[in-house]
Design an enzyme around this catalytic site. Structure first.
Site, PDB file in Angstrom:
ATOM      1  N   ASP A  90       0.743  -1.176   0.032  1.00 28.63           N
ATOM      2  CA  ASP A  90      -0.104   0.037  -0.033  1.00 28.63           C
ATOM      3  C   ASP A  90       0.945   1.475  -0.038  1.00 28.63           C
ATOM      4  O   ASP A  90       2.007   1.080   0.111  1.00 28.63           O
ATOM      5  CB  ASP A  90      -0.991   0.027   1.192  1.00 28.63           C
ATOM      6  N   CYS A 282     -13.184 -24.147  18.287  1.00 28.55           N
ATOM      7  CA  CYS A 282     -12.409 -24.162  17.068  1.00 28.55           C
ATOM      8  C   CYS A 282     -11.306 -25.170  17.195  1.00 28.55           C
ATOM      9  O   CYS A 282     -11.073 -25.510  18.316  1.00 28.55           O
ATOM     10  CB  CYS A 282     -11.821 -22.629  16.801  1.00 28.55           C
TER      11      CYS A 282
HETATM   12  N1  GUN Z   1      -6.365   0.641   2.990  1.00 28.59           N
HETATM   13  C1  GUN Z   1      -8.023   0.421   3.430  1.00 28.59           C
HETATM   14  N2  GUN Z   1      -8.948   1.530   2.607  1.00 28.59           N
HETATM   15  C2  GUN Z   1      -7.730   1.926   1.780  1.00 28.59           C
HETATM   16  C3  GUN Z   1      -7.954   2.961   0.639  1.00 28.59           C
HETATM   17  O1  GUN Z   1      -9.064   3.557   0.320  1.00 28.59           O
HETATM   18  N3  GUN Z   1      -6.868   3.145  -0.165  1.00 28.59           N
HETATM   19  C4  GUN Z   1      -5.522   2.410   0.018  1.00 28.59           C
HETATM   20  N4  GUN Z   1      -4.643   2.828  -0.704  1.00 28.59           N
HETATM   21  N5  GUN Z   1      -5.385   1.962   1.003  1.00 28.59           N
HETATM   22  C5  GUN Z   1      -6.484   1.375   1.774  1.00 28.59           C
HETATM   23 ZN    ZN Z   2      -8.532 -21.590  16.594  1.00 30.23          ZN
END
Ligand code: GUN
Ligand code: ZN
Length: 650
Positions: A90, A282
């Site tokens: 990201d 679980c």
């Molecule tokens: N992570 C969670 N939401 C978003 C978003 O809208 N854009 C980006 N780049 N990362 C995220």
């Molecule tokens: Zn578990």
């Protein structure tokens, strides 16, 4: 390099193979969020490697932390985090969303992601929160699209190797989400994340999330994976996959563990709520090894690590469950189970009805498992919607309308005390509206389980039934529609009047329903029933040659070569056609499969798993088979199988 192909499908969900730089990922899947600083990683990388084929980490944090930046620049992101499969990053957008401001240039972060050898990077999109003023949403979106363009230009100019995520924004304005999807689609990104849904998920605003997913999906290319950004709760996965999301990321597994929260596919529990149980509900390695009391008594750090591991196991477990449901055609059933975990989820699911005309285009025409009714929402599933539309494909002349209890064993015609006749009998069905007596074995008309319904549930289809009768009246005249009150009357009346062999009539109507054309009109056929089961097996022509086999699980008619030729004569171009490039004409004639890349045109109304004709541009018949893709996807996919060919035309 990225390719994406569909292997199996159900609802709008698909099991796909995503090949990124030679590394294969089976979707749908979840990308665990890992910290770029291995020391801050709660769950050991060995376990992540065992469960995941792709992870997501943060390039902005890496960029901003000098020692991480140095290692990443020297040795690459894979070495830094210790993961050699696919690494997505990201861009800092999320930090932008949280802190309101970050100090990096949108192109600088793209350059950096390329430099550190990321497989899939992300543009610096602006995550606009829900419910902001329209002006703000518009302005943010304009900036995101602008950055998207500049990022793609940079990538092209400098011949960057990294693939890019082009995030869809637009806040809670659905027309802006649509516009965002359309504009981003033009830029040809590799993956399309749907952004800024985290605040909505946190507030249980699933209805808004569903609206946003569908409005984005409707404007995105079908041949690219869609990632629901920031959705890490397994409770929502089944519905999101059914709406066409392929990728998820989860920071939740670690974040929840910090607060002693225990994820389940039905919701979140606090460790303190579990401590009186003898065992955990679980049986993952963590839950098998510890009792709730033992886990609760560990020190904070060990507890957090173990809870995070459980959370990760359970997250992947739900993904496996979803994949299995796709393969067996029970994804809607799984969704209907999950949405009952929270009324807000159910509310979100109810939005599906509004978009049925679109969603139905992607839903397979036949499934391995029966349609299970789980509540009134099941009345609004694509299978039902499609049937109501396809009812109009049948040629009606004289129609008798009757009513039976929906608890009578199906197929109706085997269990009603009714003789087969030349006229159409429409059986009022509380879920499917009407079931024509002569096609009642075709999927899903007898492959369904419905409990005895409440009166109010039976009311749901009254309006449809009245409208359909009005349509019939216009079509064949009021005099040709009669209500049948007693079967006795009916038996006596019709048994004397029968003119045609009822089995021939049955397959003729089944083909009308399957293709929308009267393929066997004036055709002299012989229908063979199985000696063992008494069920329809084959349709032969007057010389005794096979035209169609009748598939036992769904009663779809499967053409032979002769049957395909007959379909080709009786169904006008371009209906039920997949047109292929000259280049593969001979392959098709030899009975080889048709790949999406060579499809140049098709019947845009095709649905997944329909029996189709493969032709060239002059509509010369080359082959026949089953299409894996619908009419939209056939035109958009350039990779993977399109038609599984049954035979070539020799
Ligand atoms: N992570 C969670 N939401 C978003 C978003 O809208 N854009 C980006 N780049 N990362 C995220
Ligand atoms: Zn578990």
């Amino acid at each position: 390099m990225m390719t994406f192909e569909i292997k199996h499908r159900d609802a709008m969900g698909r099991i796909g193979i995503l090949n990124i730089n030679g590394k294969k990922i089976e979707t749908p899947t979840i990308m665990p969020v890992v910290h770029p600083n291995p020391k801050k990683q709660t769950v050991p990388m060995d376990l992540i490697k065992k469960l995941a084929d792709v992870v997501i980490t943060n390039s902005y944090i890496t960029y901003k932390t000098p020692n991480l930046k140095e290692i990443a620049e020297k040795e690459g992101i894979h070495k830094l985090i210790g993961f050699d499969k696919v690494v997505v990053t990201d861009s800092g957008s999320f930090q932008l969303g949280v802190y309101g401001d970050i100090d990096i240039d949108p192109l600088e972060i793209i350059e950096f992601q390329e430099k550190i050898g990321v497989d899939v990077g992300t543009i610096l999109d602006i995550p606009t929160p829900p419910d902001v003023d329209r002006e703000k949403a518009e302005k943010d979106l304009e900036e995101t699209i602008n950055r998207a363009k500049r990022s793609m230009n940079l990538k092209e100019e400098k011949n960057f190797k990294l693939l890019l995520n082009g995030t869809i924004q637009g806040s809670t304005y659905l027309d802006l989400r649509q516009k965002s999807a359309r504009e981003m689609a033009k830029l040809n990104f590799d993956i399309y994340p749907i952004g800024a849904v985290v605040p909505l998920m946190e507030q249980y605003r699933y209805k808004d999330v569903v609206e946003i997913i569908i409005n984005s999906k409707m404007n995105l290319p079908t041949n690219k994976p869609v990632h629901l950004f920031g959705c890490g709760h397994p409770m929502f996965f089944a519905l999101a996959v059914a709406l066409g999301c392929d990728l998820f990321d989860s920071a939740a597994y670690a974040l929840y563990a910090k607060d002693d929260r225990y994820l389940t596919e039905r919701g979140t529990l606090h460790l303190s709520e579990l401590k009186d149980l003898k065992t955990f509900p679980c049986s993952c390695p963590v839950c098998s090894r510890y009792t709730p009391k033992e886990l609760a008594s560990l020190d904070k750090k060990d507890r957090e690590k173990l809870l995070a591991e459980h959370n990760l196991y359970i997250t992947f477990e739900e993904i496996s469950r979803i994949k299995h449901a796709i393969k067996e055609g029970s994804l809607w059933e799984l969704v209907e189970e999950r949405v009952r975990c929270h009324p807000k989820l159910l509310e979100g699911y109810r939005i599906v009805e509004k978009y049925l005309p679109y969603i139905e285009k992607f839903d397979p025409i036949s499934k391995k498992t029966a349609f299970f009714y789980s509540g009134i929402e099941s009345m609004f599933r694509p299978e039902v919607f499609r049937h109501k539309k396809r009812l109009k494909r049948i040629k009606y002349e004289k129609v008798y309308i009757t009513n039976v209890s929906n608890t009578i064993q199906k197929p109706y015609h085997e269990n009603l005390n009714v003789l087969e006749t030349d006229v159409d009998i429409l059986i009022k069905d509380p879920v499917f509206g009407f079931i024509p007596y002569y096609i009642d074995t075709v999927y899903p008309l007898s492959q369904n389980e419905v409990p005895e319904l409440y009166e109010y549930e039976k009311e749901v289809n009254k309006k449809f039934q009245n409208e359909f009768i009005q349509w019939l009246k216009r079509k064949i005249g009021e005099d040709n529609i009669l209500d049948i009150l007693t079967y006795n009357y009916y038996i006596n009346y019709f048994s004397k009047k029968r003119k045609i062999d009822p089995d021939s009539l049955r397959v003729r109507k089944m083909l009308q329903y399957q293709y929308g054309y009267d393929v066997l009109e004036d055709e002299d056929v012989k229908v063979v029933r199985s000696k063992n089961t008494g069920r329809l097996r084959q349709v032969l022509d007057k010389n005794g040659d096979l035209l169609f086999s009748i598939r036992s699980n769904d009663n779809i008619l499967i053409p032979s070569e002769k049957g395909a030729k007959l379909l080709w004569e009786r169904i006008p171009f371009p209906k039920y056609r997949v047109v292929v490039d000259r280049e593969v004409e001979n392959f098709a004639k030899e009975g080889r499969n048709v790949f999406a890349k060579f499809v140049i045109d098709c019947d845009e109304e095709l649905r997944p798993y329909e029996e189709v004709l493969v032709v060239n541009e002059d509509d010369e018949l080359l082959a026949y088979g089953t299409t894996l893709l619908n009419g939209i996807e056939l035109m958009e996919f350039n990779y993977g199988l399109a038609v599984k060919v049954r035979g070539g035309i020799g």
